[in-house]
Design a protein around this motif. Structure first.
Motif, PDB file in Angstrom:
ATOM      1  N   LEU A 102      14.774 -17.628  29.330  1.00 44.19           N
ATOM      2  CA  LEU A 102      13.963 -18.390  28.189  1.00 44.19           C
ATOM      3  C   LEU A 102      13.994 -19.563  28.544  1.00 44.19           C
ATOM      4  CD1 LEU A 102      13.650 -15.712  25.652  1.00 44.19           C
ATOM      5  CD2 LEU A 102      11.885 -16.308  26.297  1.00 44.19           C
ATOM      6  N   GLU A 103      15.263 -20.005  28.975  1.00 43.72           N
ATOM      7  CA  GLU A 103      15.499 -21.356  28.735  1.00 43.72           C
ATOM      8  C   GLU A 103      14.469 -22.348  28.647  1.00 43.72           C
ATOM      9  OE1 GLU A 103      19.215 -18.266  30.260  1.00 43.72           O
ATOM     10  OE2 GLU A 103      17.186 -18.963  30.673  1.00 43.72           O
ATOM     11  N   GLN A 104      14.262 -21.922  30.448  1.00 42.07           N
ATOM     12  CA  GLN A 104      13.174 -22.701  30.543  1.00 42.07           C
ATOM     13  C   GLN A 104      12.197 -23.386  29.766  1.00 42.07           C
ATOM     14  OE1 GLN A 104      12.936 -22.009  33.853  1.00 42.07           O
ATOM     15  NE2 GLN A 104      10.366 -21.087  34.148  1.00 42.07           N
ATOM     16  N   TYR A 109       9.446 -26.859  26.026  1.00 40.58           N
ATOM     17  CA  TYR A 109       9.212 -27.387  24.782  1.00 40.58           C
ATOM     18  C   TYR A 109       9.492 -28.471  23.729  1.00 40.58           C
ATOM     19  CZ  TYR A 109       8.357 -26.645  19.215  1.00 40.58           C
ATOM     20  OH  TYR A 109       8.881 -26.853  17.576  1.00 40.58           O
ATOM     21  N   THR A 110      11.202 -28.329  23.165  1.00 42.46           N
ATOM     22  CA  THR A 110      12.115 -29.203  23.222  1.00 42.46           C
ATOM     23  C   THR A 110      12.774 -30.579  24.082  1.00 42.46           C
ATOM     24  OG1 THR A 110      13.926 -27.813  22.626  1.00 42.46           O
ATOM     25  CG2 THR A 110      14.010 -29.310  22.693  1.00 42.46           C
ATOM     26  N   LEU A 111      11.779 -30.490  25.118  1.00 45.84           N
ATOM     27  CA  LEU A 111      11.405 -32.091  25.353  1.00 45.84           C
ATOM     28  C   LEU A 111      10.452 -32.367  25.032  1.00 45.84           C
ATOM     29  CD1 LEU A 111      12.426 -31.695  29.413  1.00 45.84           C
ATOM     30  CD2 LEU A 111      13.902 -33.201  27.991  1.00 45.84           C
ATOM     31  N   ALA A 112       9.221 -32.091  25.126  1.00 45.05           N
ATOM     32  CA  ALA A 112       7.961 -32.061  24.195  1.00 45.05           C
ATOM     33  C   ALA A 112       8.108 -32.100  22.701  1.00 45.05           C
ATOM     34  CB  ALA A 112       6.806 -30.872  24.751  1.00 45.05           C
ATOM     35  N   ARG A 113       9.073 -31.816  22.047  1.00 41.87           N
ATOM     36  CA  ARG A 113       9.107 -31.486  20.291  1.00 41.87           C
ATOM     37  C   ARG A 113       9.602 -33.288  20.199  1.00 41.87           C
ATOM     38  NH1 ARG A 113      13.226 -31.773  16.471  1.00 41.87           N
ATOM     39  NH2 ARG A 113      11.899 -29.782  14.691  1.00 41.87           N
ATOM     40  N   PHE A 114      10.589 -34.272  21.536  1.00 38.47           N
ATOM     41  CA  PHE A 114      11.540 -35.290  21.068  1.00 38.47           C
ATOM     42  C   PHE A 114      10.400 -35.966  21.651  1.00 38.47           C
ATOM     43  CE2 PHE A 114      14.845 -32.103  19.697  1.00 38.47           C
ATOM     44  CZ  PHE A 114      14.817 -33.242  18.582  1.00 38.47           C
ATOM     45  N   GLY A 115       9.443 -36.276  22.642  1.00 36.03           N
ATOM     46  CA  GLY A 115       8.474 -37.161  22.627  1.00 36.03           C
ATOM     47  C   GLY A 115       8.791 -37.432  24.106  1.00 36.03           C
ATOM     48  N   HIS A 116       9.106 -36.536  25.059  1.00 37.34           N
ATOM     49  CA  HIS A 116       8.929 -36.428  26.223  1.00 37.34           C
ATOM     50  C   HIS A 116       7.126 -36.492  26.545  1.00 37.34           C
ATOM     51  CE1 HIS A 116       8.974 -36.108  30.100  1.00 37.34           C
ATOM     52  NE2 HIS A 116      10.557 -36.242  30.471  1.00 37.34           N
ATOM     53  N   GLU A 117       6.624 -37.481  27.319  1.00 39.20           N
ATOM     54  CA  GLU A 117       4.744 -36.994  28.114  1.00 39.20           C
ATOM     55  C   GLU A 117       4.608 -36.401  28.959  1.00 39.20           C
ATOM     56  OE1 GLU A 117       4.128 -41.444  26.947  1.00 39.20           O
ATOM     57  OE2 GLU A 117       4.270 -40.976  25.163  1.00 39.20           O
ATOM     58  N   ASN A 118       5.424 -35.947  29.690  1.00 39.91           N
ATOM     59  CA  ASN A 118       5.081 -35.433  31.297  1.00 39.91           C
ATOM     60  C   ASN A 118       6.416 -34.459  31.594  1.00 39.91           C
ATOM     61  OD1 ASN A 118       3.610 -35.461  32.999  1.00 39.91           O
ATOM     62  ND2 ASN A 118       4.459 -37.675  34.288  1.00 39.91           N
ATOM     63  N   VAL A 119       5.776 -33.208  30.709  1.00 45.09           N
ATOM     64  CA  VAL A 119       7.069 -32.258  31.870  1.00 45.09           C
ATOM     65  C   VAL A 119       6.137 -30.519  32.641  1.00 45.09           C
ATOM     66  CG1 VAL A 119       8.319 -30.524  30.529  1.00 45.09           C
ATOM     67  CG2 VAL A 119       8.184 -32.289  29.418  1.00 45.09           C
ATOM     68  N   TYR A 120       7.190 -30.446  33.563  1.00 47.68           N
ATOM     69  CA  TYR A 120       6.239 -29.590  34.385  1.00 47.68           C
ATOM     70  C   TYR A 120       7.220 -28.037  34.580  1.00 47.68           C
ATOM     71  CZ  TYR A 120       3.356 -32.995  36.200  1.00 47.68           C
ATOM     72  OH  TYR A 120       2.352 -34.162  36.269  1.00 47.68           O
ATOM     73  N   LEU A 121       6.996 -27.241  34.320  1.00 51.33           N
ATOM     74  CA  LEU A 121       8.000 -26.147  33.555  1.00 51.33           C
ATOM     75  C   LEU A 121       7.618 -24.676  34.890  1.00 51.33           C
ATOM     76  CD1 LEU A 121       8.548 -23.768  30.549  1.00 51.33           C
ATOM     77  CD2 LEU A 121       8.282 -22.276  33.159  1.00 51.33           C
ATOM     78  N   LEU A 122       8.445 -24.757  35.771  1.00 50.75           N
ATOM     79  CA  LEU A 122       8.554 -23.825  36.975  1.00 50.75           C
ATOM     80  C   LEU A 122       8.263 -22.403  36.868  1.00 50.75           C
ATOM     81  CD1 LEU A 122       9.154 -24.623  39.757  1.00 50.75           C
ATOM     82  CD2 LEU A 122      11.420 -23.479  40.279  1.00 50.75           C
ATOM     83  N   LEU A 175       2.439 -14.142  14.829  1.00 48.17           N
ATOM     84  CA  LEU A 175       2.509 -13.529  16.456  1.00 48.17           C
ATOM     85  C   LEU A 175       4.279 -13.529  16.014  1.00 48.17           C
ATOM     86  CD1 LEU A 175       0.683 -15.154  19.008  1.00 48.17           C
ATOM     87  CD2 LEU A 175      -0.110 -12.712  17.524  1.00 48.17           C
ATOM     88  N   ASP A 176       4.709 -12.292  16.304  1.00 47.44           N
ATOM     89  CA  ASP A 176       5.874 -12.196  16.490  1.00 47.44           C
ATOM     90  C   ASP A 176       7.131 -11.979  17.813  1.00 47.44           C
ATOM     91  OD1 ASP A 176       9.016 -11.499  16.591  1.00 47.44           O
ATOM     92  OD2 ASP A 176       8.696 -10.489  14.159  1.00 47.44           O
ATOM     93  N   ALA A 177       7.611 -12.901  18.727  1.00 51.85           N
ATOM     94  CA  ALA A 177       7.483 -12.149  20.131  1.00 51.85           C
ATOM     95  C   ALA A 177       8.875 -11.238  20.117  1.00 51.85           C
ATOM     96  CB  ALA A 177       8.263 -13.555  20.840  1.00 51.85           C
ATOM     97  N   ARG A 178       9.633 -10.582  19.814  1.00 50.90           N
ATOM     98  CA  ARG A 178      10.563 -10.333  19.564  1.00 50.90           C
ATOM     99  C   ARG A 178      10.213  -8.393  20.455  1.00 50.90           C
ATOM    100  NH1 ARG A 178      13.439  -9.500  14.214  1.00 50.90           N
ATOM    101  NH2 ARG A 178      11.289  -9.209  13.772  1.00 50.90           N
ATOM    102  N   GLY A 242      13.518 -18.719  17.193  1.00 54.38           N
ATOM    103  CA  GLY A 242      12.440 -19.817  17.249  1.00 54.38           C
ATOM    104  C   GLY A 242      12.513 -19.832  18.809  1.00 54.38           C
ATOM    105  N   ARG A 243      13.136 -19.159  19.457  1.00 56.59           N
ATOM    106  CA  ARG A 243      13.635 -19.679  21.350  1.00 56.59           C
ATOM    107  C   ARG A 243      12.337 -18.765  22.059  1.00 56.59           C
ATOM    108  NH1 ARG A 243      16.879 -17.100  25.110  1.00 56.59           N
ATOM    109  NH2 ARG A 243      18.118 -18.087  26.395  1.00 56.59           N
ATOM    110  N   GLU A 244      12.076 -17.368  21.828  1.00 55.39           N
ATOM    111  CA  GLU A 244      11.150 -16.901  22.199  1.00 55.39           C
ATOM    112  C   GLU A 244      10.358 -17.082  22.117  1.00 55.39           C
ATOM    113  OE1 GLU A 244      13.308 -11.932  22.549  1.00 55.39           O
ATOM    114  OE2 GLU A 244      13.141 -12.791  20.389  1.00 55.39           O
ATOM    115  N   ALA A 245       9.685 -17.654  20.712  1.00 52.01           N
ATOM    116  CA  ALA A 245       8.521 -18.278  20.445  1.00 52.01           C
ATOM    117  C   ALA A 245       7.887 -19.365  21.058  1.00 52.01           C
ATOM    118  CB  ALA A 245       8.144 -18.458  19.335  1.00 52.01           C
ATOM    119  N   THR A 246       8.654 -20.280  22.152  1.00 53.48           N
ATOM    120  CA  THR A 246       8.735 -20.679  22.861  1.00 53.48           C
ATOM    121  C   THR A 246       7.748 -20.661  24.247  1.00 53.48           C
ATOM    122  OG1 THR A 246      10.338 -21.142  24.013  1.00 53.48           O
ATOM    123  CG2 THR A 246      10.505 -22.274  21.484  1.00 53.48           C
TER     124      THR A 246
END
Length: 286
Positions: A102-104, A109-122, A175-178, A242-246
């Motif tokens: 879940l770290e990634q 999500y957090t990068l985008a939340r604070f304004g990053h415009e170009n994120v890639y998740l591996l 939704l509840d992701a737990r 809010g972490r699993e929900a990302t």
């Protein structure tokens, strides 16, 4: 699947994609769960960033995002630029073994939340990279301070009052992701069960286990259909903090481009902090 997958600020990419791009002008951020994991091994060019820096307590309630000015200083010191292609990844952590994958999604999500415009998740993270015997290193890259300016994207999330106001409306699906056992019974929280109306969709149900990779789009859409996740609904993603929900938010909002998706960042932790709020035990939403 054809990569990149998704629209907007966050996209899902493959290890093949990163292999081809890693020598270009991109940023790679390593979100392994402990700094010793990064010291032990990481993808060449990756800078270490611990997700624990994102959140703290606010008015006594844990798991709340730190102010934008705090994040801004961290982003700048790591040389993060909001328009530069930035790849995030994690792994179980070879040295500590604490990672859950879940770290990634949390990072993206957090990068985008604070304004990053170009994120890639591996997709598949470091585990898939290692399984394919791709290059690893112990060397640290050079970085130059950036001038990142935080812009909080309030359209991505719901604050408590707005969440409580709309959560029971007919056109809303919560939704509840737990995991199911936490949804049904007593977890570490002061109250058992789940928020009334929440439908349980454990985030791991959408993922392969080793490596932690998204299931095929056909499998994912079948799971979503079974849970009543429809495009004409306002969908709220929640979990414990809010972490699993990302995981589910990135899937629905960016990869599958659902039109009306939000994350309730406070999730069950914040809900339980209000003594008058009811919770429901058992397998049914209500």
């Amino acid at each position: 699947m054809d990569y990149p997958i998704g629209e907007g600020e966050v996209k899902l990419v493959s290890t093949d994609w990163l292999e081809k791009k890693k020598k270009e002008d991109i940023k790679i951020l390593d979100f392994q769960p402990n700094v010793h994991d990064y010291i032990y091994e990481h993808i060449p060019g990756a800078v270490y960033f611990n997700e624990g820096l994102f959140r703290s307590a606010k008015e006594g309630v844990p798991g709340k995002y730190v102010p934008g000015k705090n994040i801004e200083n961290i982003f700048r010191s790591l040389g993060i630029k909001k328009d530069e292609p930035t790849v995030v990844y994690t792994g179980k952590g070879e040295f500590k073994g604490w990672g859950d994958g879940l770290e990634q999604t949390m990072a993206a999500y957090t990068l985008a939340r604070f304004g990053h415009e170009n994120v890639y998740l591996l997709d598949g993270g470091l585990e898939k990279w290692k399984n394919e015997e791709r290059e690893l290193t112990k060397e640290y890259p050079e970085t130059k301070e950036s001038s990142f300016k935080v812009e909080i994207k309030e359209e991505l999330f719901l604050e408590y009052r707005e969440f409580k106001r709309i959560k029971d409306q007919e056109d809303v699906l919560l939704l509840d992701a737990r995991p199911l056992n936490l949804y049904e019974g007593q977890g570490p929280w002061m109250k058992p069960g789940h928020i009334p109306g929440a439908v349980n969709l454990p985030w791991k149900n959408l993922m392969q286990s080793n490596p932690r990779k998204l299931k095929s789009i056909d499998e994912v859409e079948s799971i979503l259909e079974d849970k009543g996740v429809q495009r004409d609904k306002k969908i709220i993603c929640s979990c414990g903090t809010g972490r699993e929900a990302t995981n589910e938010f990135t899937l629905l909002n960016w990869y599958l481009d659902y039109p009306d998706v939000y994350i309730y960042e406070g999730s069950f932790t914040e809900w339980c902090a209000y003594p008058d709020n009811k919770t429901i035990t058992g397998e049914k939403p209500r």
